[in-house]
Design an enzyme around this catalytic site. Structure first.
Site, PDB file in Angstrom:
ATOM      1  CG  HIS A  22      -1.795  -1.181   1.337  1.00 32.00           C
ATOM      2  ND1 HIS A  22      -1.317  -2.403   1.712  1.00 32.00           N
ATOM      3  CD2 HIS A  22      -3.128  -1.331   1.096  1.00 32.00           C
ATOM      4  CE1 HIS A  22      -2.315  -3.282   1.705  1.00 32.00           C
ATOM      5  NE2 HIS A  22      -3.413  -2.659   1.332  1.00 32.00           N
ATOM      6  CE  LYS A  61      -5.676  -4.424  -0.435  1.00 33.41           C
ATOM      7  NZ  LYS A  61      -6.041  -4.196   0.967  1.00 33.41           N
TER       8      LYS A  61
END
Length: 263
Positions: free
Chosen positions: A156, A183
């Site tokens: 992230h 992800k």
């Protein structure tokens, strides 16, 4: 190389069941993941129960607020979430460096991730935390697998969006570390940032193997949350209540949009 299917759920016949994520084009729809993050057992139970009747495929339990608490308090909260959930549970310890609330050493993070992996159906693993561990991210993900959980390798960046080649490098590194699902989430400063993320996601469908969750955060990237399986999205995050990240839609809004995209 094609995208493989991943089944999340320790006991498909149990109360939480199991959900298939990814697979060959059209094999599974984009799944909706909704976070719960209350800091105490009672409020956690209420959050999980409130998901009933909403289009939720997976529940993300954000352990951030509990990470500094005593082990027995975390254990009580875990028992509540797993006992109340009627969908598979993804446990996530999002650290401060990646936009979360947990402040842990690399070894403390790895220890908590391994503990969660013995209980939850899937566990998020920040691949960057592997840099401070013997064996790197691969060792962290191996501990998740040894405990019987699905590993979601994640990265992230709330400061902006990397160029597409760098995003692809991150996805490839997650796959090479053994993640079952890869992800990424980047803050979008404008439409071009969205395109960097979406292009990387579509490349990854045939480029790395694991299903991909690629999110462009914020208003400029909001469409990435409803891109659906046709554009390579294996799962997306939505909200029932307060959002946990910039640009999240309500679960009902996401379901309606995905039904149109995947018709």
């Amino acid at each position: 190389m094609g995208e493989r299917a991943v089944s999340i759920g320790r006991d498909p016949s149990g109360p939480r069941g199991a959900v298939v994520v990814g697979g060959p084009h059209g094999a599974a729809p984009c799944r909706i993941i909704v976070p719960v993050s209350a800091p105490g057992p009672q409020t956690l139970a209420e959050e999980v129960r409130a998901l009933a009747g909403h289009p939720v495929d997976l529940i993300e339990w954000r352990v951030d607020a509990l990470a500094s608490m005593a082990p027995d308090e975390i254990a009580r909260a875990c028992a509540v979430v797993l006992g109340e959930a009627r969908r598979p549970v993804l446990a996530t310890v999002r650290t401060a460096g990646e936009g979360g609330a947990a402040s842990l050493s690399d070894t403390g993070y790895a220890r908590l991730v391994a503990w969660l992996a013995r209980r939850a159906d899937a566990v998020d693993a920040e691949v960057a935390r592997g840099d401070g561990l013997e064996g790197g991210a691969a060792a962290l993900i191996a501990r998740i697998h040894e405990a019987g959980a699905v590993a979601v390798g994640s990265h992230h960046d709330f400061s902006g969006t990397a160029p597409e080649p760098r995003i692809i490098d991150v996805l490839r590194a997650e796959a090479e570390a053994g993640a079952d699902i890869a992800k990424i989430a980047y803050a979008a400063r404008g439409p071009l940032d969205l395109l960097q993320v979406m292009d990387a996601q579509m490349w990854a469908r045939t480029g790395i193997g694991p299903p991909v969750i690629a999110i462009s955060m914020g208003r400029a990237g909001a469409i990435s949350r409803i891109a659906g399986a046709p554009l390579g999205s294996a799962a997306t995050f939505a909200t029932v209540g307060a959002p946990s990240a910039p640009g999240q839609f309500r679960a009902e809004q996401v379901r309606e949009a995905l039904d149109v995209m995947e018709a």
